[in-house]
Scaffold this active site. Sequence first.
Site, PDB file in Angstrom:
ATOM      1  N   GLU A  61       0.811  -1.226   0.000  1.00  0.00           N
ATOM      2  CA  GLU A  61       0.000   0.000   0.000  1.00  0.00           C
ATOM      3  C   GLU A  61       0.845   1.277   0.000  1.00  0.00           C
ATOM      4  O   GLU A  61       1.500   1.600   0.977  1.00  0.00           O
ATOM      5  CB  GLU A  61      -0.907  -0.016   1.240  1.00  0.00           C
ATOM      6  N   LYS A 112       1.620   5.484  -0.242  1.00  0.00           N
ATOM      7  CA  LYS A 112       1.085   6.682   0.409  1.00  0.00           C
ATOM      8  C   LYS A 112       1.914   7.880  -0.030  1.00  0.00           C
ATOM      9  O   LYS A 112       3.101   7.743  -0.323  1.00  0.00           O
ATOM     10  CB  LYS A 112       1.177   6.474   1.929  1.00  0.00           C
ATOM     11  N   ASP A 156      -5.425   3.397  -1.508  1.00  0.00           N
ATOM     12  CA  ASP A 156      -6.181   3.967  -0.383  1.00  0.00           C
ATOM     13  C   ASP A 156      -6.660   5.355  -0.795  1.00  0.00           C
ATOM     14  O   ASP A 156      -5.859   6.191  -1.240  1.00  0.00           O
ATOM     15  CB  ASP A 156      -5.275   4.027   0.857  1.00  0.00           C
ATOM     16  N   HIS A 214      -4.734   8.530   0.318  1.00  0.00           N
ATOM     17  CA  HIS A 214      -3.276   8.556   0.219  1.00  0.00           C
ATOM     18  C   HIS A 214      -2.715   9.366  -0.938  1.00  0.00           C
ATOM     19  O   HIS A 214      -1.569   9.184  -1.333  1.00  0.00           O
ATOM     20  CB  HIS A 214      -2.732   7.122   0.144  1.00  0.00           C
TER      21      HIS A 214
HETATM   22  C1  RNT Z   1      -2.235   4.137   6.795  1.00  0.00           C
HETATM   23  C2  RNT Z   1      -2.787   3.106   5.902  1.00  0.00           C
HETATM   24  C3  RNT Z   1      -3.061   1.773   6.528  1.00  0.00           C
HETATM   25  C4  RNT Z   1      -3.672   1.884   7.910  1.00  0.00           C
HETATM   26  C5  RNT Z   1      -4.113   0.555   8.488  1.00  0.00           C
HETATM   27  C6  RNT Z   1      -4.438   0.656   9.938  1.00  0.00           C
HETATM   28  O1  RNT Z   1      -2.169   5.379   6.213  1.00  0.00           O
HETATM   29  O2  RNT Z   1      -3.933   3.577   5.276  1.00  0.00           O
HETATM   30  O3  RNT Z   1      -3.821   1.002   5.678  1.00  0.00           O
HETATM   31  O4  RNT Z   1      -4.755   2.758   7.931  1.00  0.00           O
HETATM   32  O5  RNT Z   1      -3.170  -0.390   8.221  1.00  0.00           O
HETATM   33 ZN    ZN Z   2      -5.065   2.175   4.136  1.00  0.00          ZN
END
Ligand code: RNT
Ligand code: ZN
Length: 422
Positions: free
Chosen positions: A230, A232, A263, A266
């Site tokens: 993931e 960001k 996300d 992000h």
């Molecule tokens: C953080 C990410 C991640 C968290 C979780 C708790 O910016 O979005 O996914 O929110 O792992």
């Molecule tokens: Zn997240």
Amino acid sequence: MQTQNKNLNTSFTLAKERYAGLGVDVDHALKTLAAIPISLHCWQGDDVGGFENFGGTLGGGLVATGNYPGKARTPDELRADLEKAYSLIPGKHRLNLHAFYGEFGGKKVDRDEITPAHFKNWISWAKKNGLGLDFNPTCFSHPKAADGFTLSNADKGIRKFWIEHCIRSREIGAAMGNALGKTCVTNVWIPDGLKDTPADRVDPRARLAESLDAIFKKPISPKLNLDAVEPKLFGIGSESFVVGSHEFYLGYTVSRKKVLTLDAGHYHPTESISDKISSVLQFMPEILLHVSRGVRWDSDHVVILNDDLLAIAREIAVNGFEKRVHIGLDYFDASINRVAAWTIGTRNMLRALLIALLETPLIRTAEAAGDFTTRLALQEEAKTLPFGAVWDYYCESKGVPVGEHWLTDVKDYEKNVLSQRV
Ligand code: RNT
Ligand code: ZN
């Protein structure tokens, strides 16, 4: 299918006719909707606290503001709260667990020591409730993450610790997938980054790539566990530099055949993930979404039925990407009833998908014919079509409260259960 409620049935029948006139098969849309699982994030239930026994505080730049009473303090409380939420949400769904929600029996089990055994209650509970499970290593709220670096830490020992944690996490994911017969998606998010301008952006990224390769070295059947990562843009305390940026993980997932997580909170405030879905799916089979709502920053507000959510849902539904896009939620609001927070966000995700599934094919036809006037006219008319009647009927047919009536259940639960937690 008919429900017991006469008014609901009448409204539904009228709505169905209206949609049929636009070339939309409502029954088909409802069947598709019923097959889309949403992964509810366990961490809304206790403000991202977890159940470890060494008193860590929330780290990694994550902030859950508010002190609404009644948060879950034990795995049993969290499961009870989740059961309440699932009972108010139509359809069969999933639970997204973080590693620090394991059950450690009062012992200090460090992150590099976790095993599937620590999640056996979660697994049997999920089985009993017909839920799928997803998983996440917890690379924050820990002394070894205190300097803001985990998998990209310059210290080899610290990197090794987090690599081991992530290796164990995907094994736990595979155990979950195996026990439930439903593929688990294990998502790696790390907070690594810097508050102020770095001198070197290369070495941390090279270390992260190396750590990830070490984590994913052992092959695991994608039927049991899928590896997701993931990206960001920035976080609190990592305003100037995030090691795991979008481009970093885009390149990583394409080259290593992993799952990219998008996300909604992000990216730049005006940049939405909906437009990314059709791009990245040209080059990878599957993605994971963390549906969230940023307000001015990655604030993780409860998901509401706004244009951003509708745009995400339509990219999935209109293109038939339901099987390629894993939908997870990611927000944590500690200022309102937490069961309500889950219920509101998940019902909104489903409602957005339904609206998208009911989109008339005439909009596409108009576009293909170069008739942008008709396209715009139909897009705007769609905003007041009677999808509410279809949604109400769907809730009723799935045996969950229609309209705002779920709130009565939550208020009762608050009175009888949550308010006793003092
Ligand atoms: C953080 C990410 C991640 C968290 C979780 C708790 O910016 O979005 O996914 O929110 O792992
Ligand atoms: Zn997240």
